[in-house]
Every structure is written in C-alpha cells, then in structure tokens.
Design a protein around this motif. Sequence first.
Motif, PDB file in Angstrom:
ATOM      1  N   THR A  38     -73.477  86.028  -1.820  1.00  0.00           N
ATOM      2  CA  THR A  38     -73.949  87.042  -1.962  1.00  0.00           C
ATOM      3  C   THR A  38     -73.932  88.371  -0.676  1.00  0.00           C
ATOM      4  O   THR A  38     -74.459  88.091   0.128  1.00  0.00           O
ATOM      5  CB  THR A  38     -75.816  87.690  -2.498  1.00  0.00           C
ATOM      6  OG1 THR A  38     -76.139  86.839  -3.431  1.00  0.00           O
ATOM      7  CG2 THR A  38     -76.057  89.260  -2.857  1.00  0.00           C
ATOM      8  N   HIS A  39     -72.947  89.547  -0.875  1.00  0.00           N
ATOM      9  CA  HIS A  39     -72.335  89.579  -0.074  1.00  0.00           C
ATOM     10  C   HIS A  39     -73.026  91.133   0.167  1.00  0.00           C
ATOM     11  O   HIS A  39     -73.729  91.484  -0.624  1.00  0.00           O
ATOM     12  CB  HIS A  39     -70.499  90.208  -0.172  1.00  0.00           C
ATOM     13  CG  HIS A  39     -69.907  89.339  -0.086  1.00  0.00           C
ATOM     14  ND1 HIS A  39     -69.046  88.867  -0.900  1.00  0.00           N
ATOM     15  CD2 HIS A  39     -70.339  87.950   0.089  1.00  0.00           C
ATOM     16  CE1 HIS A  39     -68.509  87.871  -0.898  1.00  0.00           C
ATOM     17  NE2 HIS A  39     -69.766  86.634  -0.174  1.00  0.00           N
ATOM     18  N   ILE A  40     -72.765  91.613   1.779  1.00  0.00           N
ATOM     19  CA  ILE A  40     -73.104  93.341   2.063  1.00  0.00           C
ATOM     20  C   ILE A  40     -71.899  94.357   2.374  1.00  0.00           C
ATOM     21  O   ILE A  40     -71.775  93.069   3.480  1.00  0.00           O
ATOM     22  CB  ILE A  40     -74.402  92.770   3.213  1.00  0.00           C
ATOM     23  CG1 ILE A  40     -75.358  91.413   3.371  1.00  0.00           C
ATOM     24  CG2 ILE A  40     -74.545  94.271   4.067  1.00  0.00           C
ATOM     25  CD1 ILE A  40     -76.727  91.451   4.395  1.00  0.00           C
ATOM     26  N   GLY A  41     -71.943  94.574   1.783  1.00  0.00           N
ATOM     27  CA  GLY A  41     -70.578  95.183   1.705  1.00  0.00           C
ATOM     28  C   GLY A  41     -70.552  97.158   2.562  1.00  0.00           C
ATOM     29  O   GLY A  41     -69.847  97.886   2.586  1.00  0.00           O
ATOM     30  N   CYS A  42     -72.079  97.251   3.115  1.00  0.00           N
ATOM     31  CA  CYS A  42     -72.307  98.527   3.394  1.00  0.00           C
ATOM     32  C   CYS A  42     -74.141  98.985   3.554  1.00  0.00           C
ATOM     33  O   CYS A  42     -74.699  98.136   3.515  1.00  0.00           O
ATOM     34  CB  CYS A  42     -72.241  99.789   2.149  1.00  0.00           C
ATOM     35  SG  CYS A  42     -73.631 100.053   0.546  1.00  0.00           S
ATOM     36  N   ASP A  43     -73.899  99.908   4.143  1.00  0.00           N
ATOM     37  CA  ASP A  43     -75.479  99.798   4.954  1.00  0.00           C
ATOM     38  C   ASP A  43     -75.735 101.292   4.117  1.00  0.00           C
ATOM     39  O   ASP A  43     -77.230 102.131   4.438  1.00  0.00           O
ATOM     40  CB  ASP A  43     -75.399 100.718   6.139  1.00  0.00           C
ATOM     41  CG  ASP A  43     -75.204  99.675   6.785  1.00  0.00           C
ATOM     42  OD1 ASP A  43     -74.975  98.294   6.845  1.00  0.00           O
ATOM     43  OD2 ASP A  43     -73.870  99.805   7.919  1.00  0.00           O
ATOM     44  N   THR A  45     -76.722 101.822  -0.104  1.00  0.00           N
ATOM     45  CA  THR A  45     -76.324 101.499  -1.019  1.00  0.00           C
ATOM     46  C   THR A  45     -75.928 101.956  -2.505  1.00  0.00           C
ATOM     47  O   THR A  45     -75.802 101.916  -3.193  1.00  0.00           O
ATOM     48  CB  THR A  45     -78.100 101.313  -1.163  1.00  0.00           C
ATOM     49  OG1 THR A  45     -79.149 101.175  -0.597  1.00  0.00           O
ATOM     50  CG2 THR A  45     -78.337 101.137  -3.247  1.00  0.00           C
ATOM     51  N   HIS A  46     -74.103 102.002  -2.233  1.00  0.00           N
ATOM     52  CA  HIS A  46     -73.323 102.086  -3.062  1.00  0.00           C
ATOM     53  C   HIS A  46     -72.517 101.221  -3.063  1.00  0.00           C
ATOM     54  O   HIS A  46     -71.590 101.152  -3.834  1.00  0.00           O
ATOM     55  CB  HIS A  46     -72.698 103.667  -2.301  1.00  0.00           C
ATOM     56  CG  HIS A  46     -71.977 103.643  -1.347  1.00  0.00           C
ATOM     57  ND1 HIS A  46     -72.425 103.526   0.370  1.00  0.00           N
ATOM     58  CD2 HIS A  46     -70.269 103.476  -1.113  1.00  0.00           C
ATOM     59  CE1 HIS A  46     -71.458 103.033   0.852  1.00  0.00           C
ATOM     60  NE2 HIS A  46     -69.789 102.773   0.046  1.00  0.00           N
ATOM     61  N   CYS A  47     -71.693  99.988  -2.040  1.00  0.00           N
ATOM     62  CA  CYS A  47     -71.280  99.000  -2.324  1.00  0.00           C
ATOM     63  C   CYS A  47     -71.143  98.268  -4.196  1.00  0.00           C
ATOM     64  O   CYS A  47     -70.325  97.394  -4.607  1.00  0.00           O
ATOM     65  CB  CYS A  47     -70.728  98.869  -1.473  1.00  0.00           C
ATOM     66  SG  CYS A  47     -71.052  97.475  -1.344  1.00  0.00           S
ATOM     67  N   GLY A  48     -72.709  97.400  -3.959  1.00  0.00           N
ATOM     68  CA  GLY A  48     -73.058  97.029  -5.232  1.00  0.00           C
ATOM     69  C   GLY A  48     -72.610  95.942  -4.922  1.00  0.00           C
ATOM     70  O   GLY A  48     -72.669  94.366  -5.644  1.00  0.00           O
ATOM     71  N   ALA A  49     -71.891  95.372  -4.049  1.00  0.00           N
ATOM     72  CA  ALA A  49     -71.858  93.852  -3.170  1.00  0.00           C
ATOM     73  C   ALA A  49     -72.332  93.109  -3.756  1.00  0.00           C
ATOM     74  O   ALA A  49     -72.378  91.721  -3.211  1.00  0.00           O
ATOM     75  CB  ALA A  49     -70.273  94.080  -1.594  1.00  0.00           C
ATOM     76  N   CYS A  50     -73.787  93.175  -3.310  1.00  0.00           N
ATOM     77  CA  CYS A  50     -74.919  92.197  -3.141  1.00  0.00           C
ATOM     78  C   CYS A  50     -75.575  92.561  -4.275  1.00  0.00           C
ATOM     79  O   CYS A  50     -76.777  92.089  -3.957  1.00  0.00           O
ATOM     80  CB  CYS A  50     -76.059  93.376  -2.078  1.00  0.00           C
ATOM     81  SG  CYS A  50     -76.539  94.679  -2.386  1.00  0.00           S
ATOM     82  N   SER A  61     -79.121  94.169  -4.163  1.00  0.00           N
ATOM     83  CA  SER A  61     -80.933  93.124  -3.306  1.00  0.00           C
ATOM     84  C   SER A  61     -80.348  93.863  -2.659  1.00  0.00           C
ATOM     85  O   SER A  61     -81.599  92.923  -1.107  1.00  0.00           O
ATOM     86  CB  SER A  61     -79.596  91.635  -3.490  1.00  0.00           C
ATOM     87  OG  SER A  61     -78.531  91.256  -3.004  1.00  0.00           O
ATOM     88  N   CYS A  62     -79.791  94.792  -1.444  1.00  0.00           N
ATOM     89  CA  CYS A  62     -79.844  95.364  -0.568  1.00  0.00           C
ATOM     90  C   CYS A  62     -81.017  96.659  -0.538  1.00  0.00           C
ATOM     91  O   CYS A  62     -81.124  97.130   0.743  1.00  0.00           O
ATOM     92  CB  CYS A  62     -78.622  95.722   0.276  1.00  0.00           C
ATOM     93  SG  CYS A  62     -78.286  97.106  -0.453  1.00  0.00           S
ATOM     94  N   THR A  63     -81.097  96.776  -1.607  1.00  0.00           N
ATOM     95  CA  THR A  63     -82.341  97.393  -1.999  1.00  0.00           C
ATOM     96  C   THR A  63     -83.619  97.231  -2.315  1.00  0.00           C
ATOM     97  O   THR A  63     -84.969  97.768  -2.604  1.00  0.00           O
ATOM     98  CB  THR A  63     -81.736  98.666  -2.560  1.00  0.00           C
ATOM     99  OG1 THR A  63     -81.263  98.576  -4.244  1.00  0.00           O
ATOM    100  CG2 THR A  63     -81.157  99.613  -2.220  1.00  0.00           C
TER     101      THR A  63
HETATM  102  S1  FES Z   1     -74.209  95.749  -0.080  1.00  0.00           S
HETATM  103 FE1  FES Z   1     -73.264  97.583  -1.272  1.00  0.00          FE
HETATM  104  S2  FES Z   1     -74.709  98.755  -2.317  1.00  0.00           S
HETATM  105 FE2  FES Z   1     -75.786  96.645  -1.572  1.00  0.00          FE
END
Ligand code: FES
Length: 156
Positions: A38-43, A45-50, A61-63
């Motif tokens: 499960t990746h983190i791609g932004c700060d 909450t818009h990228c959906g990588a997580c 999952s980052c939110t």
């Molecule tokens: S890390 Fe980008 S939406 Fe969660």
Amino acid sequence: MAQHTIHVTINGTAHEATVESRLLLVHFLRDVLGLTGTHIGCDTTHCGACTVLLDGEPVKSCTVLAVQADRKQVKTVEGLAENGNLHPIQQGFWEEHGLQCGFCTPGMMMTSYALLQRNPNPSEAEIRQAISGNLCRCTGYVNIVKAVQHAAANLK
Ligand code: FES
Ligand code: FES
C-alpha cells in the motif's frame, strides 16, 4: 497521546495492536505491519495510491485512522494473490501492461477489485468512473481500462 488497543483482520489474519489515536491506517499497514504494498503518493488525499478495502469498501487509507479499522476487515494488495497464483486483476495488469511506473498500481487494483465485486460486467465508462479517484500520472489509462476488462472477462 492516548493509546488504543485495536483488533483488525487483515487479509484474513487477525492482528491486535496498541496504537496512538492519530496513527493513520496507511502507516499502521506499512510501518507497524510491514505491508508496504500500500503506497503513499500524496499529502492531499487525491492520488488513491493508498487505497485498501475496509469491510469491502475501497477507502483511501491515508484518510482513515487505524482506530477506525478496529473490529473490521481490511484487504490490501498483498491479499489478492492466493497460493502463489496472481489474482485475475493482477494478471490483467500484467497481460495488458496496465502500468508504467507502477506506483499507482496497488491502489488501482484494489479499486478495480471493489468494482468487479459489485459489478462483474462494467462498461468502459463505469470502469473509468470507478478509477477516477486513482491518479496515474504517466499513462492515458487506456491499458489500465483494458486490464480491468481482461480481469472482468476472466472472473466470469
Ligand atoms: S496517499 Fe494519496 S490519496 Fe492517500
Ligand atoms: S503507472 Fe500509475 S502513476 Fe505511473
């Protein structure tokens, strides 16, 4: 900082852990459990990588706080393959080359998994709408859509 003991079933395995109130689910998965698929791609909450599934629903999952997963089921990309065999969704991304850098792929696959669970025969428009919360910055989504169509055909 307050601590909470949580019980979470992840990819079919029960886990108990004591976590801080502020711990995000993505950090629980990656840093506490070592599930780094499960990746983190932004700060923001818009990228959906997580994206993971929480009781079957795709969530970023980052939110989500780890405590919000207490007594729930989580499915991550590590839970797709079974007995050493790729899941049809993973096979679809492989066969149709549905990635370039691949960083977005785990989140893309979890969103696609949720889509095919509720709609086994999605149209191209429905696939594009379903993955609209998952950003891929390096392709035009054409092969990603083909990968989901490939998976849908193989899941029938
Ligand atoms: S890390 Fe980008 S939406 Fe969660
Ligand atoms: S393949 Fe998705 S961001 Fe590159």
